[in-house]
Design a protein around this motif. Structure first.
Motif, PDB file in Angstrom:
ATOM      1  N   ALA A  20       0.809  -1.220   0.000  1.00 27.57           N
ATOM      2  CA  ALA A  20       0.000   0.000   0.000  1.00 27.57           C
ATOM      3  C   ALA A  20       0.840   1.267   0.000  1.00 27.57           C
ATOM      4  CB  ALA A  20      -0.934  -0.011   1.215  1.00 27.57           C
ATOM      5  N   GLU A  21       2.154   1.113   0.094  1.00 26.90           N
ATOM      6  CA  GLU A  21       3.043   2.276   0.155  1.00 26.90           C
ATOM      7  C   GLU A  21       3.642   2.582  -1.218  1.00 26.90           C
ATOM      8  OE1 GLU A  21       3.334   4.139   2.725  1.00 26.90           O
ATOM      9  OE2 GLU A  21       2.357   2.863   4.222  1.00 26.90           O
ATOM     10  N   ASP A  22       4.181   3.764  -1.345  1.00 25.67           N
ATOM     11  CA  ASP A  22       4.807   4.191  -2.594  1.00 25.67           C
ATOM     12  C   ASP A  22       6.292   3.813  -2.563  1.00 25.67           C
ATOM     13  OD1 ASP A  22       5.352   5.340  -5.022  1.00 25.67           O
ATOM     14  OD2 ASP A  22       5.546   7.381  -4.219  1.00 25.67           O
ATOM     15  N   CYS A  23       6.546   2.518  -2.617  1.00 23.37           N
ATOM     16  CA  CYS A  23       7.933   2.036  -2.609  1.00 23.37           C
ATOM     17  C   CYS A  23       8.007   0.726  -3.381  1.00 23.37           C
ATOM     18  CB  CYS A  23       8.445   1.845  -1.183  1.00 23.37           C
ATOM     19  SG  CYS A  23       7.552   0.627  -0.205  1.00 23.37           S
ATOM     20  N   SER A  24       9.177   0.467  -3.932  1.00 27.47           N
ATOM     21  CA  SER A  24       9.409  -0.770  -4.672  1.00 27.47           C
ATOM     22  C   SER A  24      10.022  -1.814  -3.733  1.00 27.47           C
ATOM     23  CB  SER A  24      10.354  -0.502  -5.843  1.00 27.47           C
ATOM     24  OG  SER A  24      10.649  -1.687  -6.541  1.00 27.47           O
ATOM     25  N   VAL A  25       9.516  -3.044  -3.791  1.00 25.46           N
ATOM     26  CA  VAL A  25       9.972  -4.124  -2.917  1.00 25.46           C
ATOM     27  C   VAL A  25      10.396  -5.314  -3.767  1.00 25.46           C
ATOM     28  CG1 VAL A  25       9.362  -5.703  -1.045  1.00 25.46           C
ATOM     29  CG2 VAL A  25       8.385  -3.386  -1.091  1.00 25.46           C
ATOM     30  N   LEU A  26      11.577  -5.820  -3.508  1.00 29.92           N
ATOM     31  CA  LEU A  26      12.096  -6.986  -4.219  1.00 29.92           C
ATOM     32  C   LEU A  26      12.300  -8.119  -3.214  1.00 29.92           C
ATOM     33  CD1 LEU A  26      13.221  -8.252  -6.808  1.00 29.92           C
ATOM     34  CD2 LEU A  26      15.444  -7.256  -6.256  1.00 29.92           C
ATOM     35  N   ILE A  27      11.638  -9.237  -3.439  1.00 33.26           N
ATOM     36  CA  ILE A  27      11.788 -10.411  -2.570  1.00 33.26           C
ATOM     37  C   ILE A  27      12.795 -11.351  -3.217  1.00 33.26           C
ATOM     38  CG2 ILE A  27      10.611 -12.349  -1.474  1.00 33.26           C
ATOM     39  CD1 ILE A  27       7.995 -10.755  -1.811  1.00 33.26           C
ATOM     40  N   ARG A  28      13.790 -11.749  -2.430  1.00 28.02           N
ATOM     41  CA  ARG A  28      14.806 -12.676  -2.942  1.00 28.02           C
ATOM     42  C   ARG A  28      14.847 -13.907  -2.047  1.00 28.02           C
ATOM     43  NH1 ARG A  28      19.969 -14.514  -3.161  1.00 28.02           N
ATOM     44  NH2 ARG A  28      20.888 -14.614  -5.244  1.00 28.02           N
ATOM     45  N   PRO A  29      14.213 -15.020  -2.484  1.00 29.66           N
ATOM     46  CA  PRO A  29      14.236 -16.241  -1.676  1.00 29.66           C
ATOM     47  C   PRO A  29      15.637 -16.846  -1.611  1.00 29.66           C
ATOM     48  CG  PRO A  29      12.515 -16.309  -3.368  1.00 29.66           C
ATOM     49  CD  PRO A  29      13.435 -15.184  -3.700  1.00 29.66           C
ATOM     50  N   HIS A  30      15.924 -17.548  -0.524  1.00 34.35           N
ATOM     51  CA  HIS A  30      17.173 -18.302  -0.408  1.00 34.35           C
ATOM     52  C   HIS A  30      17.242 -19.333  -1.542  1.00 34.35           C
ATOM     53  CE1 HIS A  30      20.085 -21.166   1.268  1.00 34.35           C
ATOM     54  NE2 HIS A  30      20.489 -20.196   2.064  1.00 34.35           N
ATOM     55  N   PRO A  31      18.456 -19.662  -2.030  1.00 36.00           N
ATOM     56  CA  PRO A  31      18.568 -20.628  -3.134  1.00 36.00           C
ATOM     57  C   PRO A  31      17.904 -21.971  -2.863  1.00 36.00           C
ATOM     58  CG  PRO A  31      20.658 -19.503  -2.811  1.00 36.00           C
ATOM     59  CD  PRO A  31      19.769 -19.060  -1.687  1.00 36.00           C
ATOM     60  N   VAL A  32      17.776 -22.355  -1.592  1.00 37.70           N
ATOM     61  CA  VAL A  32      17.168 -23.647  -1.278  1.00 37.70           C
ATOM     62  C   VAL A  32      15.646 -23.584  -1.303  1.00 37.70           C
ATOM     63  CG1 VAL A  32      16.901 -23.465   1.245  1.00 37.70           C
ATOM     64  CG2 VAL A  32      17.508 -25.672   0.217  1.00 37.70           C
ATOM     65  N   GLU A  33      15.076 -22.381  -1.369  1.00 40.29           N
ATOM     66  CA  GLU A  33      13.625 -22.230  -1.288  1.00 40.29           C
ATOM     67  C   GLU A  33      12.920 -22.440  -2.628  1.00 40.29           C
ATOM     68  OE1 GLU A  33      11.576 -19.250   1.196  1.00 40.29           O
ATOM     69  OE2 GLU A  33      13.575 -18.391   1.492  1.00 40.29           O
ATOM     70  N   GLU A  34      11.602 -22.656  -2.530  1.00 44.49           N
ATOM     71  CA  GLU A  34      10.725 -22.718  -3.687  1.00 44.49           C
ATOM     72  C   GLU A  34      10.227 -21.301  -3.982  1.00 44.49           C
ATOM     73  OE1 GLU A  34       9.183 -23.312  -6.782  1.00 44.49           O
ATOM     74  OE2 GLU A  34       9.745 -25.284  -5.930  1.00 44.49           O
ATOM     75  N   ALA A  35      10.765 -20.701  -5.044  1.00 44.73           N
ATOM     76  CA  ALA A  35      10.444 -19.303  -5.349  1.00 44.73           C
ATOM     77  C   ALA A  35       8.973 -19.112  -5.694  1.00 44.73           C
ATOM     78  CB  ALA A  35      11.322 -18.809  -6.495  1.00 44.73           C
ATOM     79  N   SER A  36       8.330 -20.138  -6.263  1.00 45.44           N
ATOM     80  CA  SER A  36       6.936 -19.988  -6.692  1.00 45.44           C
ATOM     81  C   SER A  36       5.996 -19.702  -5.531  1.00 45.44           C
ATOM     82  CB  SER A  36       6.474 -21.242  -7.447  1.00 45.44           C
ATOM     83  OG  SER A  36       6.487 -22.374  -6.588  1.00 45.44           O
ATOM     84  N   THR A  37       6.385 -20.089  -4.324  1.00 47.08           N
ATOM     85  CA  THR A  37       5.577 -19.776  -3.141  1.00 47.08           C
ATOM     86  C   THR A  37       5.420 -18.267  -2.995  1.00 47.08           C
ATOM     87  OG1 THR A  37       6.366 -21.770  -2.011  1.00 47.08           O
ATOM     88  CG2 THR A  37       5.388 -20.041  -0.635  1.00 47.08           C
ATOM     89  N   TRP A  38       6.535 -17.559  -3.140  1.00 44.60           N
ATOM     90  CA  TRP A  38       6.503 -16.109  -3.008  1.00 44.60           C
ATOM     91  C   TRP A  38       5.884 -15.446  -4.237  1.00 44.60           C
ATOM     92  CZ3 TRP A  38       6.997 -14.522   1.672  1.00 44.60           C
ATOM     93  CH2 TRP A  38       7.767 -15.271   2.580  1.00 44.60           C
ATOM     94  N   GLU A  39       6.102 -16.027  -5.406  1.00 44.55           N
ATOM     95  CA  GLU A  39       5.488 -15.493  -6.619  1.00 44.55           C
ATOM     96  C   GLU A  39       3.965 -15.549  -6.522  1.00 44.55           C
ATOM     97  OE1 GLU A  39       9.195 -16.848  -9.540  1.00 44.55           O
ATOM     98  OE2 GLU A  39       7.338 -18.041  -9.423  1.00 44.55           O
ATOM     99  N   SER A  40       3.453 -16.647  -5.987  1.00 42.13           N
ATOM    100  CA  SER A  40       2.010 -16.785  -5.799  1.00 42.13           C
ATOM    101  C   SER A  40       1.479 -15.743  -4.813  1.00 42.13           C
ATOM    102  CB  SER A  40       1.688 -18.200  -5.306  1.00 42.13           C
ATOM    103  OG  SER A  40       0.305 -18.333  -5.021  1.00 42.13           O
ATOM    104  N   GLN A  41       2.240 -15.530  -3.747  1.00 43.33           N
ATOM    105  CA  GLN A  41       1.817 -14.557  -2.749  1.00 43.33           C
ATOM    106  C   GLN A  41       1.804 -13.142  -3.327  1.00 43.33           C
ATOM    107  OE1 GLN A  41       3.343 -13.258   1.653  1.00 43.33           O
ATOM    108  NE2 GLN A  41       3.197 -15.428   1.173  1.00 43.33           N
ATOM    109  N   VAL A  42       2.797 -12.823  -4.142  1.00 44.14           N
ATOM    110  CA  VAL A  42       2.857 -11.504  -4.768  1.00 44.14           C
ATOM    111  C   VAL A  42       1.686 -11.318  -5.731  1.00 44.14           C
ATOM    112  CG1 VAL A  42       4.172 -10.070  -6.380  1.00 44.14           C
ATOM    113  CG2 VAL A  42       5.327 -11.189  -4.455  1.00 44.14           C
ATOM    114  N   ARG A  43       1.364 -12.362  -6.486  1.00 38.89           N
ATOM    115  CA  ARG A  43       0.217 -12.267  -7.405  1.00 38.89           C
ATOM    116  C   ARG A  43      -1.073 -11.992  -6.641  1.00 38.89           C
ATOM    117  NH1 ARG A  43       2.794 -16.536 -10.168  1.00 38.89           N
ATOM    118  NH2 ARG A  43       1.499 -18.065  -9.061  1.00 38.89           N
ATOM    119  N   SER A  44      -1.207 -12.602  -5.459  1.00 41.45           N
ATOM    120  CA  SER A  44      -2.425 -12.406  -4.670  1.00 41.45           C
ATOM    121  C   SER A  44      -2.554 -10.965  -4.178  1.00 41.45           C
ATOM    122  CB  SER A  44      -2.451 -13.371  -3.484  1.00 41.45           C
ATOM    123  OG  SER A  44      -1.481 -13.006  -2.510  1.00 41.45           O
TER     124      SER A  44
END
Length: 452
Positions: free
Chosen positions: A229-253
């Motif tokens: 809700a803020e006027d800022c850019s946010v970049l999420i960087r998962p650890h290499p061992v993580e499943e990135a699609s989990t965060w991608e799904s959350q961002v889409r929501s």
């Protein structure tokens, strides 16, 4: 007799660049250094020329592998990458196996704290020296130009952004079919729990880590809603061992264009490119401190043993609620200094936790000297039935590496990686003009000096 070193790599983005720097320095001392995927080098230990095998791990699996390496006539040097800024005293996760010094000819400790811990556990006669970790070398100002182009690319895509580094290897593991139960069974198998703990106690320790991860994941999820809700850019960087699609799904929501997920590339340029680093007791918090980047650690379970074992919060400001985190982030973006004013205080805490920060010599330099010293004094005995068959040759790639796209992603490199970074090293240090890189297999490369 040619001098050989073997540098097995597990996670490319974590240790490859620092190992390459160490290899370049060792090559100046006359070593031929093979650096590559850990199991490819391991499988070829019986036929490669005898030399020094440098292991990044000390758990039960590492011990078993090193017993085989030792039996093939190689000398064994170890460090424990997982002990890089990790609390060791009274930690039920010990990682280093009780019998590691049965096969270890030299242990390279990252800090006085780690060395003293090992001596208290194994006795004063163990072969351990403080050398630091070359991962910290890459964070020094002289090397930051290496990442200039990547930093520029990231900023062109995301502007002045906040970087959120996640580290949820239990609840969001990206390895196929690697459930928390399987991870617990793996932890039992590789012996990372303190040996005196009962099975019930080990179970409780693991559950505490799961609670720790769950609370941190919830914290980040709530914080993302606020930041969307803020006027800022946010970049999420998962650890290499993580499943990135989990965060991608959350961002889409969230359906907000100001939040993105990026899982590729090295974490160092991602840190350098950002306006602020936000993390949950991750080692990247300490690396950000060393890089001079403003950092905020999120803390949830203040009474959780799992949180106390992560040292990053001792070197960063900590927010213990979503409200506090949001306030500190927005204040920083508005030009506030609260997240940078304590940097010198945190840097002053480093000497007991890291042996190789400025103005000390490079850790890679100290490590290479130890390799040279060991090689000069070691009584190599070739145990092969046909010693003459030992020679450097084209290596057949490990079947595990060829079969697993996950492993290739974790390791991920090409010859261009070495040639490009060699040029950066030459510029930064004004050396390595006679260093050569040759490819031995898909995942194994040799670093040496040109024949004069």
């Amino acid at each position: 007799m040619d001098k050989y070193l073997y540098f097995p790599i597990e996670v490319g983005t974590r240790e490859l660049l620092s190992r390459f720097l160490t290899a370049c320095i060792a090559a100046e001392q006359g070593f031929k250094v093979l650096i590559g995927y850990q199991y490819t080098l391991l499988e070829h230990a019986p036929i490669l020329p005898i030399g020094i095998y440098f292991s990044k791990g000390t758990n039960a699996v590492s011990l078993k592998n090193l017993e085989m390496v030792k039996a093939q006539g190689h000398a064994v040097v170890v460090c424990e990458e997982e002990n890089f800024f990790r609390g060791l005293r009274d930690n039920p996760i010990v990682i280093t196996h009780d019998n590691i010094f049965d096969v270890c000819d030299l242990y390279l400790a990252v800090s006085p704290d780690e060395k003293n811990y090992l001596i208290s556990r194994f006795g004063a006669s163990i072969p351990v020296v403080c050398c630091g970790n070359a991962r910290s070398d890459i964070l020094r100002p002289d090397f930051r130009a290496i990442f200039d182009q990547e930093v520029k690319n990231i900023r062109s895509l995301f502007g002045n952004h906040i970087l959120i580094n996640t580290n949820f290897g239990i609840l969001n593991n990206g390895m196929p079919n690697n459930s928390p139960q399987k991870i617990f069974e793996t932890w039992l198998k590789i012996g990372v729990f303190a040996s005196q703990l009962s099975l019930d106690q080990k179970t409780q320790v693991f559950k505490d880590y799961m609670r720790f991860e769950k609370s941190n994941m919830d914290f980040i999820t709530q914080l993302l809603v606020r930041l969307a809700a803020e006027d800022c850019s946010v970049l999420i960087r998962p650890h290499p061992v993580e499943e990135a699609s989990t965060w991608e799904s959350q961002v889409r929501s969230l359906n907000k264009e100001n939040i993105s997920v990026v899982s590729d590339g090295n974490h160092i340029p991602a840190i350098l490119a950002s306006k602020l680093i936000v993390h949950t007791a991750c080692t990247t918090g300490v690396e950000a401190l060393l890089l001079g980047a403003p950092t905020l650690c999120l803390g949830t379970l203040q009474n959780s043993p799992a949180e106390s074992y992560h040292m990053a919060r001792q070197f960063n400001d900590v927010a213990y609620s979503v409200d506090e985190a949001e306030r500190l982030i927005l204040e920083h973006l508005a030009g506030g200094q609260s997240l940078v004013k304590n940097r010198n205080h945190y840097i002053s805490r480093l000497p007991n936790s890291l042996s190789s920060w400025e103005p000390e010599p490079l850790a890679a330099e100290m490590i290479s000297k130890q390799f040279f010293k060991l090689h000069e004094s070691y009584n190599f005995v070739d145990t092969a039935s046909q010693p003459a068959a030992r020679k450097l040759q084209i290596i057949q790639e490990s079947e595990a590496y060829k079969a697993e796209s996950y492993m290739q992603k974790k390791f991920g490199l090409e010859k261009d990686f070495f040639t490009n970074h060699l040029q950066h090293f030459q510029t930064a240090l004004k050396r390595f003009e006679t260093t050569n890189v040759s490819q031995i297999s898909d995942s194994v490369f040799m670093i040496s000096n040109y024949e004069k």
